[in-house]
Design an enzyme around this catalytic site. Structure first.
Site, PDB file in Angstrom:
ATOM      1  N   HIS A 186       0.825  -1.220   0.000  1.00 23.49           N
ATOM      2  CA  HIS A 186       0.000   0.000   0.000  1.00 23.49           C
ATOM      3  C   HIS A 186       0.856   1.266   0.000  1.00 23.49           C
ATOM      4  CE1 HIS A 186      -4.239  -1.575   1.150  1.00 23.49           C
ATOM      5  NE2 HIS A 186      -3.615  -2.400   0.343  1.00 23.49           N
ATOM      6  N   ASP A 187       2.046   1.189   0.575  1.00 25.25           N
ATOM      7  CA  ASP A 187       2.940   2.348   0.512  1.00 25.25           C
ATOM      8  C   ASP A 187       3.438   2.540  -0.922  1.00 25.25           C
ATOM      9  OD1 ASP A 187       4.505   4.513   1.341  1.00 25.25           O
ATOM     10  OD2 ASP A 187       6.248   3.233   1.706  1.00 25.25           O
ATOM     11  N   GLY A 236       5.121   5.797  -4.843  1.00 27.76           N
ATOM     12  CA  GLY A 236       6.348   5.038  -4.645  1.00 27.76           C
ATOM     13  C   GLY A 236       6.543   4.653  -3.182  1.00 27.76           C
ATOM     14  N   SER A 284       4.792   7.356   2.672  1.00 28.86           N
ATOM     15  CA  SER A 284       3.681   8.327   2.704  1.00 28.86           C
ATOM     16  C   SER A 284       2.452   7.725   3.383  1.00 28.86           C
ATOM     17  CB  SER A 284       3.326   8.799   1.290  1.00 28.86           C
ATOM     18  OG  SER A 284       3.057   7.699   0.436  1.00 28.86           O
TER      19      SER A 284
END
Ligand code: NAG
Length: 193
Positions: free
Chosen positions: A69-70, A75, A79
């Site tokens: 999922h990151d 990328g 986040s």
């Protein structure tokens, strides 16, 4: 709570510091990136992951999912970890694919805290997620691989982008193929080492 926000602050400081270094450090991922600057970095992540996964193996799967999922949103830049703030009022963390089902934040926080004691300001949260997913793969499935490090933490995190890029659980094969293709991954891609 207090330690959680201080870790977030550490990640943000990283992001800011590394922003300045970006032209120099881009494309510098390599296996053993922290060999000189934080020799025990990978073993600290591994022992942290091991201690959590021993108690709750589901967290291992959670860490692999967190890495996915990151990486699918902006990328592999951590986040996915950013909490709401004036700069990111509605971050990825709030989005339907992540909230409330994304798991393992406490493992990343514990590894980050241990790494800040060992070598302050060196290891990015993005690399901790990548290493933790690798270590979880080994603990749960005996899948072992070397992974390049040297990722930098991002500063931007947007709810709508998580919805846009993460494939939904009800996607059929052609929809899954299309969402992986956006990230440059095809049905023929194989793990390499
Ligand atoms: C997959 O879903 C999309 C969107 O609903 C649809 O257009 C497409 O025909 C489906 N493909 C298959 C093979 O079922």
């Amino acid at each position: 709570m207090e330690s959680k926000s201080s870790i977030l602050v550490t990640c943000l400081i990283f992001a800011t510091a590394f922003q300045l270094l970006l032209p120099l450090s881009e494309a510098s991922l390599k296996v053993g990136f922290y060999k000189k600057t934080c020799p025990r970095a990978e073993s600290i992540v591994k022992s942290t992951v091991r201690s959590f996964v021993r108690k709750n193996s589901g967290l291992g799967a959670g860490l692999i999912r967190m890495f996915f999922h990151d990486c699918f949103v902006r990328g592999c830049d951590a986040s996915v970890l950013l909490d709401p703030s004036p700069a990111n009022p509605d971050p990825e963390k709030n989005s339907i694919p992540n909230n409330p089902s994304l798991r393992g934040y406490e493992v990343i926080d514990a590894a980050k805290a241990a790494l800040e004691k060992e070598c302050p300001g060196v290891v990015s949260c993005a690399d901790i997620i990548a290493l933790a997913a690798r270590d979880a793969s080994f603990l749960l499935g005996k899948i072992s691989y070397k992974i390049p490090t040297g990722r930098r933490d991002g500063k931007v995190s947007i709810n709508a982008e998580a919805l846009q890029f993460l494939p939904a659980p009800f996607f059929n094969l052609s929809q899954l193929e299309a969402s992986y293709a956006i990230k440059g991954i095809s049905l023929a891609d194989q793990p390499s080492d």
